[in-house]
Design a protein around this motif. Sequence first.
Motif, PDB file in Angstrom:
ATOM      1  N   ILE A  79       7.162 -21.063 -47.769  1.00  0.00           N
ATOM      2  CA  ILE A  79       6.391 -20.051 -47.033  1.00  0.00           C
ATOM      3  C   ILE A  79       4.953 -20.016 -47.545  1.00  0.00           C
ATOM      4  CG2 ILE A  79       6.227 -17.613 -46.375  1.00  0.00           C
ATOM      5  CD1 ILE A  79       9.261 -17.400 -46.959  1.00  0.00           C
ATOM      6  N   GLY A  80       4.807 -19.945 -48.868  1.00  0.00           N
ATOM      7  CA  GLY A  80       3.464 -19.911 -49.456  1.00  0.00           C
ATOM      8  C   GLY A  80       2.669 -21.143 -49.069  1.00  0.00           C
ATOM      9  N   GLY A  81       3.327 -22.304 -49.156  1.00  0.00           N
ATOM     10  CA  GLY A  81       2.657 -23.558 -48.830  1.00  0.00           C
ATOM     11  C   GLY A  81       2.238 -23.602 -47.371  1.00  0.00           C
ATOM     12  N   THR A  82       3.109 -23.116 -46.486  1.00  0.00           N
ATOM     13  CA  THR A  82       2.787 -23.138 -45.057  1.00  0.00           C
ATOM     14  C   THR A  82       1.596 -22.226 -44.754  1.00  0.00           C
ATOM     15  OG1 THR A  82       5.091 -23.609 -44.516  1.00  0.00           O
ATOM     16  CG2 THR A  82       3.712 -22.779 -42.734  1.00  0.00           C
ATOM     17  N   ILE A  83       1.576 -21.040 -45.361  1.00  0.00           N
ATOM     18  CA  ILE A  83       0.435 -20.130 -45.147  1.00  0.00           C
ATOM     19  C   ILE A  83      -0.849 -20.800 -45.651  1.00  0.00           C
ATOM     20  CG2 ILE A  83      -0.577 -17.903 -45.797  1.00  0.00           C
ATOM     21  CD1 ILE A  83       2.322 -16.828 -45.990  1.00  0.00           C
ATOM     22  N   PHE A  84      -0.752 -21.434 -46.816  1.00  0.00           N
ATOM     23  CA  PHE A  84      -1.922 -22.138 -47.361  1.00  0.00           C
ATOM     24  C   PHE A  84      -2.379 -23.226 -46.397  1.00  0.00           C
ATOM     25  CE2 PHE A  84      -3.770 -25.686 -49.724  1.00  0.00           C
ATOM     26  CZ  PHE A  84      -4.783 -25.063 -50.419  1.00  0.00           C
ATOM     27  N   GLY A  85      -1.424 -23.992 -45.861  1.00  0.00           N
ATOM     28  CA  GLY A  85      -1.765 -25.076 -44.936  1.00  0.00           C
ATOM     29  C   GLY A  85      -2.448 -24.569 -43.676  1.00  0.00           C
ATOM     30  N   LEU A  86      -1.968 -23.448 -43.149  1.00  0.00           N
ATOM     31  CA  LEU A  86      -2.598 -22.845 -41.968  1.00  0.00           C
ATOM     32  C   LEU A  86      -4.062 -22.509 -42.278  1.00  0.00           C
ATOM     33  CD1 LEU A  86       0.277 -20.398 -40.893  1.00  0.00           C
ATOM     34  CD2 LEU A  86      -0.575 -22.314 -39.523  1.00  0.00           C
ATOM     35  N   GLY A  87      -4.278 -21.912 -43.438  1.00  0.00           N
ATOM     36  CA  GLY A  87      -5.641 -21.530 -43.826  1.00  0.00           C
ATOM     37  C   GLY A  87      -6.514 -22.740 -44.114  1.00  0.00           C
ATOM     38  N   TRP A  88      -5.926 -23.756 -44.717  1.00  0.00           N
ATOM     39  CA  TRP A  88      -6.647 -24.977 -45.061  1.00  0.00           C
ATOM     40  C   TRP A  88      -7.196 -25.622 -43.787  1.00  0.00           C
ATOM     41  CZ3 TRP A  88      -3.748 -29.674 -47.774  1.00  0.00           C
ATOM     42  CH2 TRP A  88      -4.676 -30.692 -48.033  1.00  0.00           C
ATOM     43  N   ALA A  89      -6.330 -25.739 -42.762  1.00  0.00           N
ATOM     44  CA  ALA A  89      -6.750 -26.377 -41.519  1.00  0.00           C
ATOM     45  C   ALA A  89      -7.743 -25.496 -40.754  1.00  0.00           C
ATOM     46  CB  ALA A  89      -5.536 -26.680 -40.646  1.00  0.00           C
ATOM     47  N   LEU A  90      -7.546 -24.166 -40.813  1.00  0.00           N
ATOM     48  CA  LEU A  90      -8.424 -23.274 -40.050  1.00  0.00           C
ATOM     49  C   LEU A  90      -9.822 -23.210 -40.657  1.00  0.00           C
ATOM     50  CD1 LEU A  90      -8.558 -21.371 -37.638  1.00  0.00           C
ATOM     51  CD2 LEU A  90      -7.816 -19.504 -39.116  1.00  0.00           C
ATOM     52  N   SER A  91      -9.900 -23.171 -41.996  1.00  0.00           N
ATOM     53  CA  SER A  91     -11.219 -23.047 -42.622  1.00  0.00           C
ATOM     54  C   SER A  91     -11.800 -24.416 -42.955  1.00  0.00           C
ATOM     55  CB  SER A  91     -11.124 -22.186 -43.882  1.00  0.00           C
ATOM     56  OG  SER A  91     -10.277 -22.800 -44.824  1.00  0.00           O
ATOM     57  N   GLY A  92     -11.007 -25.467 -42.846  1.00  0.00           N
ATOM     58  CA  GLY A  92     -11.515 -26.813 -43.074  1.00  0.00           C
ATOM     59  C   GLY A  92     -11.697 -27.184 -44.535  1.00  0.00           C
ATOM     60  N   ALA A  93     -11.157 -26.389 -45.454  1.00  0.00           N
ATOM     61  CA  ALA A  93     -11.304 -26.733 -46.864  1.00  0.00           C
ATOM     62  C   ALA A  93     -10.253 -26.025 -47.704  1.00  0.00           C
ATOM     63  CB  ALA A  93     -12.694 -26.354 -47.374  1.00  0.00           C
ATOM     64  N   CYS A  94      -9.777 -26.715 -48.752  1.00  0.00           N
ATOM     65  CA  CYS A  94      -8.939 -26.054 -49.734  1.00  0.00           C
ATOM     66  C   CYS A  94      -9.870 -25.457 -50.803  1.00  0.00           C
ATOM     67  CB  CYS A  94      -7.901 -27.042 -50.295  1.00  0.00           C
ATOM     68  SG  CYS A  94      -8.584 -28.572 -50.942  1.00  0.00           S
ATOM     69  N   PRO A  95      -9.349 -24.705 -51.782  1.00  0.00           N
ATOM     70  CA  PRO A  95     -10.236 -23.910 -52.651  1.00  0.00           C
ATOM     71  C   PRO A  95     -11.408 -24.673 -53.295  1.00  0.00           C
ATOM     72  CG  PRO A  95      -7.988 -23.202 -52.950  1.00  0.00           C
ATOM     73  CD  PRO A  95      -7.926 -24.375 -52.022  1.00  0.00           C
ATOM     74  N   GLY A  96     -11.153 -25.855 -53.857  1.00  0.00           N
ATOM     75  CA  GLY A  96     -12.246 -26.595 -54.509  1.00  0.00           C
ATOM     76  C   GLY A  96     -13.400 -26.866 -53.560  1.00  0.00           C
ATOM     77  N   PRO A  97     -13.108 -27.550 -52.454  1.00  0.00           N
ATOM     78  CA  PRO A  97     -14.174 -27.870 -51.501  1.00  0.00           C
ATOM     79  C   PRO A  97     -14.846 -26.643 -50.860  1.00  0.00           C
ATOM     80  CG  PRO A  97     -12.347 -29.360 -51.199  1.00  0.00           C
ATOM     81  CD  PRO A  97     -11.884 -28.317 -52.171  1.00  0.00           C
ATOM     82  N   ILE A  98     -14.194 -25.482 -50.864  1.00  0.00           N
ATOM     83  CA  ILE A  98     -14.879 -24.269 -50.387  1.00  0.00           C
ATOM     84  C   ILE A  98     -16.128 -24.068 -51.240  1.00  0.00           C
ATOM     85  CG2 ILE A  98     -14.765 -21.730 -50.304  1.00  0.00           C
ATOM     86  CD1 ILE A  98     -11.792 -21.991 -49.590  1.00  0.00           C
ATOM     87  N   VAL A  99     -15.941 -24.163 -52.563  1.00  0.00           N
ATOM     88  CA  VAL A  99     -17.066 -23.942 -53.477  1.00  0.00           C
ATOM     89  C   VAL A  99     -18.079 -25.088 -53.385  1.00  0.00           C
ATOM     90  CG1 VAL A  99     -17.684 -23.644 -55.902  1.00  0.00           C
ATOM     91  CG2 VAL A  99     -15.622 -22.562 -55.018  1.00  0.00           C
ATOM     92  N   VAL A 100     -17.565 -26.320 -53.241  1.00  0.00           N
ATOM     93  CA  VAL A 100     -18.465 -27.474 -53.099  1.00  0.00           C
ATOM     94  C   VAL A 100     -19.368 -27.293 -51.877  1.00  0.00           C
ATOM     95  CG1 VAL A 100     -18.575 -29.965 -52.664  1.00  0.00           C
ATOM     96  CG2 VAL A 100     -16.870 -29.060 -54.248  1.00  0.00           C
TER      97      VAL A 100
END
Lengths: 107, 185
Positions: A54-75
């Motif tokens: 469940i946690g992973g799926t929510i993360f994946g939804l957010g990753w695809a919607l915002s176009g970045a996982c946490p590291g690249p958000i800051v980059v």
Amino acid sequence: MFRFQAFHMYGIIGLAVALGVPMVAIIKARKIKDFAGGQIVFTPKKWSISRYLIGGTIFGLGWALSGACPGPIVVNIGAGYLGYAIVLVAAVLGTFLYGLLKNKLPH
Amino acid sequence: MNLIMQPWPWYVSGALIALIMFIMLFFGKSFGFSSNLRTLCTLCGADKYVPFFQFDWKTQSWNLFFLIGAGIGGYLAANFMSPEDYTVAISNNTITDLSALGFSAPRGFVPESQFGVEAMSETKNIIILALGGLMVGFGARYAGGCTSGHAISGISNLQPASLLAVVGFFIGGLLMTHLFFPLIY
């Protein structure tokens, strides 16, 4: 990357893991010490289906919607894209929300 | 010198990520970026309200330096290490697919229509970014890690939990890209 139209991201993550697996195996087998002479320890995560699925799926939804996982958000903030400042603030809020609801969620 | 001024091929970036993981392990740390989000919550005072955030944030200060370094890296890469009028070399099919949904072609690393200054005056766009960020933060902590902690560190350690988390990442990513994108845009 979720359209499978380019190899690039898979090459990067795949190679990092292909090098990481033998690296961790060698560190464990040879009991390689860290710079201070201490044992390098790996504490594996406790198994659970609901938490990671469940946690992973929510993360994946957010990753695809915002176009970045946490590291690249800051980059991307560093690169000057203002939109990612909103994503970062929201990600911190999302983390807070998790802390708030933690005991009510299946783990 | 000319080589590092160009976009790096995947095998250079992938090897560097493995090197970063080794450096972190060698210095007694672990490679996981999203823990920083929890530390930032604590720094903002969340520990006063929620026990999850009650920990000595100074034990994680090294990771905040990694976060700052990632931001500096992004700044340097965009401003000093990218050729003039550089655009990220994503697939043309992806650009076509996304432009059908109203995205502009990428300028630099990402499309301006979503992440540029002008895009910040569109309410719908801001809601989308905030929702994305919210799920990234919530999901990363729920799953106990993000791409660096699970997909790279965890799978390198052959942890079944991390493999399942990555399966989840892909379920979410594929659902969003193929099912929700056409509904949202």
